[in-house]
Design a protein around this motif. Structure first.
Motif, PDB file in Angstrom:
ATOM      1  N   UNK B  61       0.800  -1.218   0.000  1.00 22.01           N
ATOM      2  CA  UNK B  61       0.000   0.000   0.000  1.00 22.01           C
ATOM      3  C   UNK B  61       0.837   1.275   0.000  1.00 22.01           C
ATOM      4  N   UNK B  66       9.523   1.454  -2.520  1.00 22.00           N
ATOM      5  CA  UNK B  66       9.628   1.626  -3.983  1.00 22.00           C
ATOM      6  C   UNK B  66      11.085   1.600  -4.448  1.00 22.00           C
ATOM      7  N   UNK B  72      11.417   0.793 -14.079  1.00 20.66           N
ATOM      8  CA  UNK B  72      10.032   1.096 -13.704  1.00 20.66           C
ATOM      9  C   UNK B  72       9.879   1.040 -12.181  1.00 20.66           C
ATOM     10  N   UNK B  73       9.077   1.955 -11.635  1.00 20.05           N
ATOM     11  CA  UNK B  73       8.877   1.986 -10.186  1.00 20.05           C
ATOM     12  C   UNK B  73       7.981   0.827  -9.765  1.00 20.05           C
ATOM     13  N   UNK B  74       8.453   0.060  -8.797  1.00 22.98           N
ATOM     14  CA  UNK B  74       7.659  -1.055  -8.261  1.00 22.98           C
ATOM     15  C   UNK B  74       7.804  -1.085  -6.742  1.00 22.98           C
ATOM     16  N   UNK B 126       9.910   7.021  -7.184  1.00 23.25           N
ATOM     17  CA  UNK B 126       8.714   7.184  -8.017  1.00 23.25           C
ATOM     18  C   UNK B 126       8.869   8.443  -8.870  1.00 23.25           C
ATOM     19  N   UNK B 133      10.652   9.539 -17.846  1.00 28.51           N
ATOM     20  CA  UNK B 133       9.723   9.411 -18.974  1.00 28.51           C
ATOM     21  C   UNK B 133       9.153  10.752 -19.401  1.00 28.51           C
ATOM     22  N   UNK B 144      -0.226  12.526  -9.746  1.00 26.20           N
ATOM     23  CA  UNK B 144      -0.678  11.249 -10.298  1.00 26.20           C
ATOM     24  C   UNK B 144       0.414  10.190 -10.136  1.00 26.20           C
ATOM     25  N   UNK B 145       1.662  10.575 -10.492  1.00 28.52           N
ATOM     26  CA  UNK B 145       2.770   9.608 -10.447  1.00 28.52           C
ATOM     27  C   UNK B 145       3.089   9.190  -9.014  1.00 28.52           C
ATOM     28  N   UNK B 147       0.879   8.893  -6.600  1.00 28.50           N
ATOM     29  CA  UNK B 147      -0.341   8.485  -5.894  1.00 28.50           C
ATOM     30  C   UNK B 147      -0.221   7.114  -5.229  1.00 28.50           C
ATOM     31  N   UNK B 148       0.831   6.368  -5.545  1.00 31.87           N
ATOM     32  CA  UNK B 148       1.040   5.091  -4.853  1.00 31.87           C
ATOM     33  C   UNK B 148       2.003   5.195  -3.686  1.00 31.87           C
ATOM     34  N   UNK B 149       2.392   6.405  -3.335  1.00 36.19           N
ATOM     35  CA  UNK B 149       3.339   6.614  -2.232  1.00 36.19           C
ATOM     36  C   UNK B 149       2.687   7.473  -1.164  1.00 36.19           C
TER      37      UNK B 149
END
Lengths: 292, 176
Positions: B61, B66, B72-74, B126, B133, B144-145, B147-149
């Motif tokens: 979550x 990361x 690519x960010x994972x 991230x 890119x 937006x980029x 939003x997973x952090x």
């Protein structure tokens, strides 16, 4: 720290190799694609396997969106991000773009796959609702060849699918029909969360009249199924706000939500109605080339 | 080197499977013997001593773990170390040398993009994936980029400013 129980690991080098390994190892083995549903479940020890067969090396073979005259074929290893960024899908099935924007977050979308999402078969899974809405069919490969199963038969219940032992989902097919469009609406508590309720809608029109409509809901019952009563009620009628409300009422009546930490059953029914109205409205606007 | 960790060993019947993996971490090829169940985040932290990668929620979550995986960010708490065999991983330690700051790190310093710092390595990676890119993102694209952090201190405002600062700096560097 959370750690799964010990298991052994092998990388599949081809679809045949993966199926051969599944056949040899039996139900103690499991395919891992993006792993963003499976690994958290294994870390919590809700799922335990003796073997993981990693199919990520098959991405170059099974990661694609192919447009044909009558259908679009999507490889099972196509990642969420690739679905989100596909211009072909945006043109033919904008529902994918709507849904993928609100599935998890950019980092998870870099890994998760359409095949993994469908095989996980979580009743709250957004892509299951998308595939149901678009009347998709799943290509399942086994030792003796392929069979094609429609979404209604693919999804057997929470976390259960038609994919048997020694079988693998390889492709998802979406019929292309003219004069149609689609949309997806989701209410979640926060970015990246599972849906409180999600709703997909697809509509086809001819001469100002709806010729067919499909609605797929997620997170409002044990099944992610289409709602035939909505299709029946809308066929042959011109679109209107009243008609969307009628579709919403059918959706609310049809679904079977339960009260949980994401909301009360009553609230979810309200959302099922409202999101059906919104998704229908947006899909019809898109048929006419407008974006709401 | 060997990376079999005592803390995740449990009494099990029979032999515990072990795999040798070879991963290019921050440009250097590293080899380790790992149990398949070892997560990449744990290999990086305990096995390779790269403790800049944080583990926060351990449930894919929060994004504190990361890293870049082939650019690519994972989330490295949701990838097995064996899955990274043969691949390239970049951690926060790989952004710049020990005596210098990457423009993204400078941005976080200049714009006060952190308080406790726990989410910062993940935020920066991230951001790196975004700027690689899209060198000139809008504020919306940065949000937006990222939003997973998750960050529990700063309210994101300064984090977004930091990334925009870094974008400008990187662009002026590449222009000159």
């Amino acid at each position: 720290m959370q750690v799964p129980v010990p298991f052994d690991y092998e990388r599949a080098t081809s679809v045949e190799h993966a199926i051969g390994l599944l056949a040899r190892l039996g139900p103690s083995a499991r395919l891992v694609a993006g792993g963003h549903s499976l690994l958290p479940m294994m870390k919590l020890r809700l799922a335990n396997f003796e073997y993981l067969i990693d199919i990520n090396d098959l991405h170059n073979k099974l990661g694609y969106v192919k447009v044909e005259p009558t259908q679009i074929r999507i490889g099972a290893m196509t990642r969420h991000r690739e679905l989100l960024e596909s211009p072909e899908l945006l043109r033919s099935f904008p529902i994918f773009h709507d849904a993928e924007r609100v599935i998890a977050d950019p980092l998870v979308r870099n890994r998760g796959t359409i095949g993994g999402s469908l095989c996980q078969a979580d009743p709250s899974e957004d892509l299951c609702a998308v595939c149901t809405t678009l009347d998709a069919s799943c290509v399942i490969r086994g030792l003796d060849g392929e069979r094609v199963v429609r979404m209604a038969d693919f999804y057997r219940g929470p976390y259960e699918t038609a994919v048997g032992d020694a079988e693998m989902l390889t492709e998802v097919r979406f019929p292309l029909r003219p004069h149609g469009s689609s949309a997806y609406e989701k209410v979640g508590r926060r970015v990246g969360d599972w849906a409180v309720v999600s709703c997909g809608a697809a509509v086809w029109m001819d001469d100002g009249v709806i010729t067919d409509a499909r609605v797929g809901l997620a997170a409002v019952g044990p099944n992610t199924t289409g709602i035939p009563a909505i299709s029946q009620a809308l066929r042959g009628r011109p679109p209107s706000q009243d008609l969307y409300a009628e579709a919403g009422a059918i959706a609310a009546d049809y679904c079977t939500p339960v009260t949980d930490q994401r909301g009360s059953a009553e609230y979810k029914r309200h959302l099922a109605a409202e999101l059906t109205r919104r998704a229908m409205r947006r899909a019809v606007a898109r048929v006419h080339g407008r974006e709401l | 080197m060997s990376s079999l960790f005592e803390e995740i060993r449990e009494p099990v019947a029979g032999d515990v499977p072990v795999r040798r993996v070879s991963i290019t971490v921050n440009g250097v090829r590293r080899t380790a013997d790992v149990e398949p169940r070892l997560l990449l985040a744990h290999l990086l932290r305990q096995g390779l001593g790269l403790t800049g990668t944080h583990t926060g929620c351990d449930t894919s979550n929060c994004g504190a773990c990361t890293v870049l995986f082939d650019g690519k960010a994972i989330k490295s708490c949701t990838m097995l170390a064996v899955q990274a065999d043969g691949h390239e991983v970049t951690t926060v330690e790989g952004l710049a040398g020990p005596s210098e700051l990457h423009p993204i790190q400078e941005g976080f310093k200049d714009e006060h993009g952190l308080q406790c710092g726990f989410c910062t390595p993940g935020m920066m990676l991230a951001a790196k994936a975004l700027l690689d890119e899209n060198p000139n993102p809008t504020e919306d694209e940065v949000r937006w980029a990222l939003s997973g952090n998750l960050c529990r201190c700063t309210g994101y405002q300064n984090i977004v400013k930091s990334v925009l600062w870094a974008a400008k700096k990187l662009q002026s560097q590449s222009a000159s």
